[in-house]
Design a protein around this motif. Structure first.
Motif, PDB file in Angstrom:
ATOM      1  N   PRO A  83     -13.547  28.920  14.213  1.00 48.20           N
ATOM      2  CA  PRO A  83     -14.269  28.495  13.007  1.00 48.20           C
ATOM      3  C   PRO A  83     -14.495  26.982  13.006  1.00 48.20           C
ATOM      4  O   PRO A  83     -13.648  26.215  13.474  1.00 48.20           O
ATOM      5  CB  PRO A  83     -13.337  28.896  11.865  1.00 48.20           C
ATOM      6  N   LEU A  84     -15.636  26.565  12.474  1.00 50.85           N
ATOM      7  CA  LEU A  84     -15.922  25.139  12.338  1.00 50.85           C
ATOM      8  C   LEU A  84     -15.096  24.594  11.183  1.00 50.85           C
ATOM      9  O   LEU A  84     -14.965  25.235  10.146  1.00 50.85           O
ATOM     10  CB  LEU A  84     -17.412  24.920  12.071  1.00 50.85           C
ATOM     11  N   VAL A  85     -14.541  23.391  11.372  1.00 51.53           N
ATOM     12  CA  VAL A  85     -13.661  22.795  10.366  1.00 51.53           C
ATOM     13  C   VAL A  85     -14.313  21.523   9.826  1.00 51.53           C
ATOM     14  O   VAL A  85     -14.560  20.569  10.577  1.00 51.53           O
ATOM     15  CB  VAL A  85     -12.277  22.471  10.966  1.00 51.53           C
ATOM     16  N   VAL A  86     -14.574  21.514   8.520  1.00 53.72           N
ATOM     17  CA  VAL A  86     -15.135  20.347   7.853  1.00 53.72           C
ATOM     18  C   VAL A  86     -14.000  19.382   7.535  1.00 53.72           C
ATOM     19  O   VAL A  86     -12.961  19.786   7.020  1.00 53.72           O
ATOM     20  CB  VAL A  86     -15.854  20.764   6.551  1.00 53.72           C
ATOM     21  N   ARG A  87     -14.230  18.103   7.863  1.00 53.80           N
ATOM     22  CA  ARG A  87     -13.211  17.084   7.595  1.00 53.80           C
ATOM     23  C   ARG A  87     -13.868  15.871   6.954  1.00 53.80           C
ATOM     24  O   ARG A  87     -15.005  15.533   7.273  1.00 53.80           O
ATOM     25  CB  ARG A  87     -12.541  16.640   8.889  1.00 53.80           C
TER      26      ARG A  87
END
Length: 172
Positions: A152-156
């Protein structure tokens, strides 16, 4: 003029898009310095800045002489797509990701087999080109690193130093 100053200029001519291509898609090409980059100003307010050495080209899918997307293969670009623009779903296409938006300012950097997307203002949707993962939505100050795979892509929230380093490549 010394060869050391001429060579980078000649190389930039081969890597950047040409003035004729910019005009064919309704944009005016300008050179900018400090730092060296290309600035494309399009008729409806869209501005595309490409850092020196960026490998990209404009995409006009519907043939209306307006860019609908940028295909970016290396280095970074900064996009300013104002909300008043008539564009729907302007995209940045990279080997790893597709970033789409309307009415925002964001940067995309392709290096080392990954794509980094950072939002200055507005909102951007990012998804992998392949891998079947869900897209993520980024807001101001947020970024995502897209690498090959299916995780999964992780927003930071990007640290100020990382955001500043990327934006400095565009004189900001």
């Amino acid at each position: 003029m010394a060869v050391g100053h001429i060579l980078p200029v000649l190389l930039a001519c081969f890597v950047f898009i040409g003035e004729a291509q910019a005009q064919n898609v309704g944009c005016v090409l300008e050179a900018a310095a400090a730092p060296q980059r290309q600035v494309l100003r399009c008729r409806d307010g869209l501005t595309i800045e490409a850092e020196a050495g960026a490998d990209y080209n404009l995409v006009d899918r519907n043939g209306d002489s307006q860019p609908d997307a940028v295909s970016l293969r290396n280095r970074a670009i900064l996009i300013d797509a104002p909300a008043r623009s008539r564009r729907q779903g302007f995209e940045i296409l990279t080997p790893q990701a597709i970033a789409a938006v309307r009415g925002t300012q964001w940067a995309v950097d392709v290096a080392g087999g990954k794509t980094a997307v950072f939002v200055v203002t507005g909102r951007v949707s990012v998804r992998r080109v392949s891998g079947g993962t869900r897209s993520v939505n980024l807001g101001p100050g947020e970024g995502v690193d897209v690498e090959p795979g299916t995780a999964p892509l992780v927003v930071r929230r990007w640290p100020a130093a990382r955001a500043s380093a990327l934006l400095a490549r565009f004189g900001r």
